[in-house]
Design a protein around this motif. Structure first.
Motif, PDB file in Angstrom:
ATOM      1  N   ARG A 197      15.758  66.984  58.680  1.00 58.72           N
ATOM      2  CA  ARG A 197      16.528  67.913  59.704  1.00 58.72           C
ATOM      3  C   ARG A 197      17.767  67.662  58.557  1.00 58.72           C
ATOM      4  NH1 ARG A 197      15.046  64.653  63.889  1.00 58.72           N
ATOM      5  NH2 ARG A 197      16.977  62.836  63.067  1.00 58.72           N
ATOM      6  N   ARG A 198      17.624  66.977  57.472  1.00 57.98           N
ATOM      7  CA  ARG A 198      18.692  66.881  56.521  1.00 57.98           C
ATOM      8  C   ARG A 198      19.057  68.148  55.742  1.00 57.98           C
ATOM      9  NH1 ARG A 198      20.262  61.562  52.633  1.00 57.98           N
ATOM     10  NH2 ARG A 198      19.888  61.305  55.141  1.00 57.98           N
ATOM     11  N   ILE A 199      17.586  68.382  55.580  1.00 58.04           N
ATOM     12  CA  ILE A 199      17.184  69.777  54.178  1.00 58.04           C
ATOM     13  C   ILE A 199      17.190  70.721  55.326  1.00 58.04           C
ATOM     14  CG2 ILE A 199      15.484  69.932  52.846  1.00 58.04           C
ATOM     15  CD1 ILE A 199      14.741  67.401  52.712  1.00 58.04           C
ATOM     16  N   ALA A 200      16.802  70.886  56.147  1.00 55.24           N
ATOM     17  CA  ALA A 200      16.448  72.083  57.185  1.00 55.24           C
ATOM     18  C   ALA A 200      18.289  72.543  57.196  1.00 55.24           C
ATOM     19  CB  ALA A 200      16.083  71.406  58.410  1.00 55.24           C
ATOM     20  N   SER A 201      18.832  71.261  56.779  1.00 59.40           N
ATOM     21  CA  SER A 201      20.592  71.847  57.216  1.00 59.40           C
ATOM     22  C   SER A 201      20.924  73.020  55.823  1.00 59.40           C
ATOM     23  CB  SER A 201      21.440  70.764  57.448  1.00 59.40           C
ATOM     24  OG  SER A 201      21.508  70.112  56.401  1.00 59.40           O
ATOM     25  N   LEU A 202      20.140  72.555  54.650  1.00 59.49           N
ATOM     26  CA  LEU A 202      21.150  73.362  53.455  1.00 59.49           C
ATOM     27  C   LEU A 202      20.622  74.532  53.612  1.00 59.49           C
ATOM     28  CD1 LEU A 202      19.592  70.477  50.821  1.00 59.49           C
ATOM     29  CD2 LEU A 202      21.847  70.695  51.995  1.00 59.49           C
ATOM     30  N   PRO A 203      21.178  75.374  52.094  1.00 64.33           N
ATOM     31  CA  PRO A 203      20.919  76.878  52.728  1.00 64.33           C
ATOM     32  C   PRO A 203      19.533  76.885  51.891  1.00 64.33           C
ATOM     33  CG  PRO A 203      23.189  75.691  51.017  1.00 64.33           C
ATOM     34  CD  PRO A 203      22.646  74.689  51.714  1.00 64.33           C
ATOM     35  N   GLU A 204      18.980  77.938  52.180  1.00 67.86           N
ATOM     36  CA  GLU A 204      17.871  78.984  51.769  1.00 67.86           C
ATOM     37  C   GLU A 204      17.847  78.457  50.317  1.00 67.86           C
ATOM     38  OE1 GLU A 204      14.301  80.802  50.972  1.00 67.86           O
ATOM     39  OE2 GLU A 204      16.461  81.348  50.197  1.00 67.86           O
ATOM     40  N   PRO A 205      18.825  79.195  49.173  1.00 65.03           N
ATOM     41  CA  PRO A 205      18.340  79.203  48.011  1.00 65.03           C
ATOM     42  C   PRO A 205      17.277  77.458  47.534  1.00 65.03           C
ATOM     43  CG  PRO A 205      19.998  80.594  47.892  1.00 65.03           C
ATOM     44  CD  PRO A 205      19.561  79.767  49.521  1.00 65.03           C
ATOM     45  N   THR A 206      18.360  76.294  48.210  1.00 66.87           N
ATOM     46  CA  THR A 206      18.855  75.007  47.971  1.00 66.87           C
ATOM     47  C   THR A 206      17.082  74.417  48.168  1.00 66.87           C
ATOM     48  OG1 THR A 206      21.402  74.225  47.811  1.00 66.87           O
ATOM     49  CG2 THR A 206      19.577  72.755  48.089  1.00 66.87           C
ATOM     50  N   ARG A 207      16.703  74.921  49.176  1.00 67.38           N
ATOM     51  CA  ARG A 207      15.348  74.291  49.667  1.00 67.38           C
ATOM     52  C   ARG A 207      14.437  74.663  48.786  1.00 67.38           C
ATOM     53  NH1 ARG A 207      17.627  76.728  54.904  1.00 67.38           N
ATOM     54  NH2 ARG A 207      15.890  78.264  54.718  1.00 67.38           N
ATOM     55  N   ARG A 208      14.521  76.073  48.752  1.00 64.22           N
ATOM     56  CA  ARG A 208      13.855  76.558  47.503  1.00 64.22           C
ATOM     57  C   ARG A 208      13.811  75.437  46.534  1.00 64.22           C
ATOM     58  NH1 ARG A 208      13.162  83.190  47.112  1.00 64.22           N
ATOM     59  NH2 ARG A 208      11.068  82.140  45.785  1.00 64.22           N
ATOM     60  N   LEU A 209      15.465  75.098  45.059  1.00 66.41           N
ATOM     61  CA  LEU A 209      14.421  74.672  44.888  1.00 66.41           C
ATOM     62  C   LEU A 209      13.835  72.605  45.520  1.00 66.41           C
ATOM     63  CD1 LEU A 209      17.423  75.667  42.924  1.00 66.41           C
ATOM     64  CD2 LEU A 209      15.284  76.457  42.062  1.00 66.41           C
ATOM     65  N   LEU A 210      14.018  72.239  46.366  1.00 66.44           N
ATOM     66  CA  LEU A 210      13.585  71.754  46.358  1.00 66.44           C
ATOM     67  C   LEU A 210      12.470  71.120  46.499  1.00 66.44           C
ATOM     68  CD1 LEU A 210      16.531  70.332  49.202  1.00 66.44           C
ATOM     69  CD2 LEU A 210      16.048  69.116  46.866  1.00 66.44           C
ATOM     70  N   LEU A 211      11.268  72.725  47.671  1.00 65.80           N
ATOM     71  CA  LEU A 211      10.193  72.916  47.388  1.00 65.80           C
ATOM     72  C   LEU A 211       9.362  72.625  46.077  1.00 65.80           C
ATOM     73  CD1 LEU A 211       7.913  72.671  49.390  1.00 65.80           C
ATOM     74  CD2 LEU A 211       8.082  75.198  49.368  1.00 65.80           C
ATOM     75  N   LEU A 212      10.018  73.378  45.041  1.00 68.10           N
ATOM     76  CA  LEU A 212       9.584  73.336  43.644  1.00 68.10           C
ATOM     77  C   LEU A 212       9.507  71.194  43.325  1.00 68.10           C
ATOM     78  CD1 LEU A 212       8.629  75.050  41.312  1.00 68.10           C
ATOM     79  CD2 LEU A 212      11.518  74.659  40.679  1.00 68.10           C
ATOM     80  N   ALA A 213      10.829  70.987  43.620  1.00 69.68           N
ATOM     81  CA  ALA A 213      10.788  69.872  42.585  1.00 69.68           C
ATOM     82  C   ALA A 213       9.661  68.726  43.404  1.00 69.68           C
ATOM     83  CB  ALA A 213      11.680  69.280  42.265  1.00 69.68           C
ATOM     84  N   ALA A 214       9.669  69.487  44.224  1.00 70.36           N
ATOM     85  CA  ALA A 214       8.850  67.926  45.809  1.00 70.36           C
ATOM     86  C   ALA A 214       7.608  68.444  45.103  1.00 70.36           C
ATOM     87  CB  ALA A 214       9.139  68.426  47.162  1.00 70.36           C
ATOM     88  N   ALA A 215       7.324  69.652  44.694  1.00 69.20           N
ATOM     89  CA  ALA A 215       5.533  70.259  44.289  1.00 69.20           C
ATOM     90  C   ALA A 215       4.804  69.630  42.724  1.00 69.20           C
ATOM     91  CB  ALA A 215       5.566  71.535  44.751  1.00 69.20           C
ATOM     92  N   GLU A 216       6.798  69.206  42.296  1.00 68.25           N
ATOM     93  CA  GLU A 216       5.925  69.064  40.789  1.00 68.25           C
ATOM     94  C   GLU A 216       6.325  67.256  40.689  1.00 68.25           C
ATOM     95  OE1 GLU A 216       5.873  67.473  37.656  1.00 68.25           O
ATOM     96  OE2 GLU A 216       7.915  68.118  37.326  1.00 68.25           O
ATOM     97  N   PRO A 217       4.991  67.302  40.574  1.00 63.69           N
ATOM     98  CA  PRO A 217       5.170  65.605  40.433  1.00 63.69           C
ATOM     99  C   PRO A 217       5.559  64.207  39.374  1.00 63.69           C
ATOM    100  CG  PRO A 217       3.187  66.335  40.327  1.00 63.69           C
ATOM    101  CD  PRO A 217       3.685  67.580  40.623  1.00 63.69           C
ATOM    102  N   LEU A 218       6.056  65.029  38.529  1.00 65.47           N
ATOM    103  CA  LEU A 218       6.105  64.130  37.373  1.00 65.47           C
ATOM    104  C   LEU A 218       8.134  64.500  36.930  1.00 65.47           C
ATOM    105  CD1 LEU A 218       4.296  65.638  34.200  1.00 65.47           C
ATOM    106  CD2 LEU A 218       3.829  63.403  35.611  1.00 65.47           C
TER     107      LEU A 218
END
Length: 931
Positions: A259-280
């Motif tokens: 829910r906290r992430i959903a409240s963030l702007p869409e470009p921010t969420r996409r960058l968070l997804l990028l960071a989450a998918a990159e395990p290192l």
């Protein structure tokens, strides 16, 4: 949480903090410690790890956190932990250095053995702690790759004399992640502590009734308590409208993060997804990915301000569940798109496997090109010893393969890899995929064989719902038949596996199962004009012995074992190829059937040497047990005990096999501690009955007979040996006959003696070896009508004296002495009884030594009881280290052999010197000790 400064306690964690203070203080004082903190997500394990790290002033501290998406990449976690220590890599012994270099991708070479990798890591940690104590802190260990967590568990259990502390945090999932390492459960906060913590973060205050509801619904989970005011408005809390429902704490926490992430702007969420998918957490890779997506890195600022992620040299989420929430909250199409970007920006020359993994995660359907890349990645993972990673790559490759025939082949390879990686459930699922593939008959025969092999392993492991050992025989036979004409080599091996399974089933299997298996194999052999391999000769000899009775097949059996010995002398690497789970029983039992201890000596020594040289993970425990059996025969009980202890330690460390009972039960019987032996026998009988492993029942009957003959309880020995003789278990049936004959002779049952000796003549009499003929001569001497009993005893002593079968030689001296005493020849009796008493005392056979002592007293000698282990008693490991040091090996060489560090060797040697009252290694060459 409050009070997180140095030396202060966390709220409600007084007991845990006190234990961690003691833990760190002990490491600082020079002790080795390892501890696992286990608890549910959000309970405060990470805070406790931080607390321990803050305590480690004046110490070196290295940290690692497991990442769920990185679990399939072999050695990924271990490489991150060891990165600060690799300056000491060049100081390691070459085998360790090479193994670690290949594992970490710094060099190419054959698959490194995990024991060598583990020893290399242990040596790195020991070296790093030379200047100052070392604390290793590992968070979320349940998300480390399998090889890394097994290696770290191996290292943690081997720490003895190094000032190294290893502190782990694992989520409580009901699965033991680090078996054998001490654990501390981190539970929820008490209601009082939970109330105080919640009130401390509610700046405007909170209604006590609402507070109590929050405390009750969060069940004392600190992270859930702290997240309530971040995710619910003051109005919701004030009115008591908040309701967490029936979700689990991790799910509730992750949902709140989502829910906290959903409240963030869409470009921010996409960058968070990028960071989450990159395990290192590689910031450079993240920046390349963001640029490819066309999003400025500044768009990450709202997530940083919200306390979700921290952008620095490494991307760091503030909690692993935040990473999980950022990934799972995204739509599947968005996830695939991000993985596609990561596949593009990952350098394939540096990290081709991670690029392939991202490409696979980006695929929306079958993709043969990506599947081929994954197959190549599997080969690379296999070359590094990463079975789990290879299995994962092959599994994904199979799923992405469009061609059903190729998919079936890849599914079969993946199933085999999953089986070897102990991922049984996944292996069965992949086998199902392989079974329905429209492939060749050879493919389906291989599938059938693998399924039968897995069933055999499950039955021997005693898994819930597994078939009885004997029930697997039919499946192995069917697989062997299906392989005929397609892969005859594999077919003959499958027949041998079927026979081995039937031998294990023994008296609990079908009455004619062994004969049927042998006849089926005979048909296959008759269609084979030449038998090119030692394994083929072994199969022929075993089949001839089963179908032809005692004495049959000896030429083929001897030729097979002689060929194995010759190959072992020319290339010891060959021996491990024959040491798969089904074959050792046939090697060892065949040597016993031939009454040839020299073959057992040579093959067992070669197997142990090769297993130690390579550190073979799966084969070393079986090799050590195989060798221990030879030392039991030689009366070298201390050495046998050491080897069995080492095998048990390795088995416990790897968790791949059940503890081996056979030789430990027999050794216990010879040692003569009645209470301990009976406990082992009962446990083994229960185990064998539960698994349908009748051979174990025959073995326990033999062990009971040995113990009872040793303690002079001849009626019990007669009954136990009689039970053992009810079924012909290969390898020790003749030994049961000998115990039966001796017990019957003491009871005056000459008909029973005659029966046993007659059957022994058919077996040992055809051996043409001093061991077999000596054992037969000693049994013939029990016949009351034997006019040449003395000549028989003399012949037996002469023949057995030329062998390594010391236990049988000592027994013959004892029986001869007893016969002489009954003949009123006391002087001659005392000589043989004294020899027997000395031999039994030296080897530690308490019961037989006491029996010989009583006979000596009756013959007129005064012999006082001597406690076993008189003198300076060394532990099994101390005795092994002392022996190797006496041979001139250095501490580092000893450590390499025993898989411990040089520091630990030095620590044990100091204890050895104290116990033996010596001051130098040179004195070990002349010192004597009891273990």
């Amino acid at each position: 949480m409050s009070g997180r400064g140095h030396g202060q306690s966390l709220r409600g964690r007084d007991g845990e903090c006190a234990e961690l203070r003691e833990f760190v203080a002990a490491v600082r004082a020079g002790d080795a410690r390892a501890l696992v903190l286990r608890g549910e997500a959000g309970v405060g394990k990470t805070a406790l790890l931080d607390f321990a790290a803050q305590l480690a002033t004046g110490m070196r501290c290295i940290q690692l956190a497991g990442v769920e998406s990185d679990m399939e990449l072999a050695y990924a976690g271990l490489q991150q932990l060891c990165a600060p220590l690799l300056s000491g890599l060049d100081d390691l012994p070459q085998p360790q250095r090479d193994a670690l270099s290949v594992a970490f991708g710094r060099a190419e070479g054959p698959a490194p053995d995990r024991f060598l990798v583990g020893l290399a890591v242990l040596s790195l940690l020991a070296a790093a702690s030379g200047d100052q104590p070392l604390l290793c802190v590992v968070d979320d260990a349940q998300w480390l790759d399998q090889v890394s967590v097994q290696t770290l568990g191996f290292v943690a259990r081997r720490l003895v004399a190094e000032p190294v502390g290893m502190l782990f945090a694992v989520r409580d999932t009901g699965v033991e992640v680090l078996p054998g390492v001490a654990e501390r459960t981190v539970g929820p906060l008490s209601d009082n502590d939970a109330r105080a913590l919640f009130e401390s973060v509610m700046l405007g205050g909170v209604d006590p009734q609402v507070r109590d509801r929050v405390v009750a619904e969060t069940r004392g989970n600190p992270l859930a308590l702290l997240d309530v005011p971040r995710n619910f408005t003051a109005t919701e809390l004030a009115g008591g409208f908040w309701n967490v429902g029936a979700q689990t704490v991790p799910a509730r926490i992750e949902e709140s993060y989502a829910r906290r992430i959903a409240s963030l702007p869409e470009p921010t969420r996409r960058l968070l997804l990028l960071a989450a998918a990159e395990p290192l957490g590689d910031s450079a890779l993240f920046l390349r990915g963001a640029a490819r997506m066309g999003i400025a890195v500044g768009a990450l600022a709202p997530a940083e301000a919200a306390g979700v992620v921290e952008f620095g040299p490494r991307m760091r989420f503030h909690h692993p569940l935040m990473r999980s929430a950022a990934y799972r909250a995204a739509e599947p199409a968005d996830r695939r798109a991000v993985h596609g970007v990561l596949a593009e920006v990952t350098d394939r020359t540096v990290d081709p496997d991670r690029a392939a993994w991202h490409a696979a995660s980006a695929a929306a359907g079958p993709d043969d090109d990506v599947a081929a890349e994954l197959e190549a990645s599997a080969a690379r993972a296999q070359s590094k010893g990463g079975l789990a990673a290879a299995a994962a790559f092959l599994e994904r490759a199979a799923l992405l393969t469009a061609d059903p025939v190729v998919r079936g082949a890849r599914a079969l390879a993946a199933a085999q890899a999953k089986r070897d990686a102990a991922a049984t459930d996944a292996a069965y699922e992949l086998l199902t995929v392989a079974e329905v593939a429209p492939a060749s008959e050879l493919h389906h025969a291989r599938v059938a064989r693998l399924r039968a092999q897995m069933a055999f392993v499950r039955s021997r492991a005693g898994e819930l719902g597994a078939p009885a050992v004997g029930d697997v025989t039919a499946d192995l036979l069917a697989a062997a038949r299906r392989l005929e004409g397609h892969d005859d080599f594999a077919s003959r091996e499958a027949y041998l596996e079927a026979i081995a399974a039937t031998i294990y089933a023994g008296r609990l299997g079908a009455p004619d199962a062994l004969a049927r298996a042998a006849e089926a194999a005979r048909s296959a052999l008759e269609r084979t004009p030449e038998l090119p391999r030692a394994v083929d000769l072994l199969l022929k000899g075993v089949v001839d012995r089963i179908t032809g009775g005692p004495g049959a097949g000896r030429e083929s059996l001897r030729a097979a074992l002689s060929a194995m010995c010759a190959l072992a002398r020319s290339d010891e690497r060959q021996v491990m190829r024959w040491f798969v789970p089904a074959f050792p029983i046939l090697q060892e039992s065949t040597a016993h059937e031939l009454w040839d201890e020299t073959i057992t000596q040579e093959l067992s020594a070669a197997v142990v040497r090769e297993a130690r040289r390579t550190g073979a993970l799966a084969g070393l425990p079986r090799a050590l047990v195989y060798r221990a059996g030879f030392h039991v025969l030689c009366g070298e009980f201390g050495t046998a005990t050491t080897l069995l202890h080492e095998a048990a330690a390795i088995t416990a460390a790897t968790g791949h096999e059940r503890p081996v009972r056979y030789h430990s039960v027999v050794l216990a019987a010879w040692l003569g501690d009645a209470a301990d032996t009976r406990a082992r026998i009962e446990a083994a009988r229960a185990d064998g009955t539960a698994r349908g492993e009748g051979r174990l029942l025959g073995l326990t009957a033999y062990a009971t007979a040995v113990l009872s003959n040793g303690t002079g309880r001849y009626e019990q020995a007669f009954a136990a040996a009689g039970e053992g003789c009810e079924f012909e278990d290969f390898g020790f049936y003749s030994w049961c006959l000998h115990e039966y004959a001796e017990a019957a002779a003491h009871l005056g049952d000459q008909d029973a003696v005659t029966w046993a000796v007659g059957r022994l003549e058919e077996r040992a009499g055809a051996s043409d070896t001093d061991w077999g003929l000596g054992a037969l001569a000693s049994a013939r001497a029990f016949l009351s009508g034997e006019p040449d009993a003395e000549a028989r005893f003399t012949e037996a002593i002469e023949r057995l004296g030329r062998t390594r079968a010391v236990v049988h030689l000592a027994r013959t001296h004892l029986s001869y002495g007893e016969w002489l005493r009954r003949a009123n020849r006391r002087v001659d009796a005392r000589r043989h009884l004294g020899t027997a008493h000395d031999m039994f005392t030296q080897m530690g056979a308490q019961a037989f030594a006491e029996r010989a002592r009583r006979e000596l007293v009756a013959a007129g000698n005064k012999v006082s009881k001597q406690p076993t282990g008189a003198g300076s008693a060394l532990t099994a490991q101390e005795a092994q280290i002392a022996s190797l040091a006496a041979e001139g090996l250095t501490n580092q060489e000893i450590g390499a052999q025993l898989f411990i560090s040089a520091h630990t060797v030095e620590w044990h040697l100091r204890k050895v010197f104290t116990k033996l009252a010596i001051t130098s290694r040179r004195q070990l060459r002349t010192a004597t000790w009891v273990s």
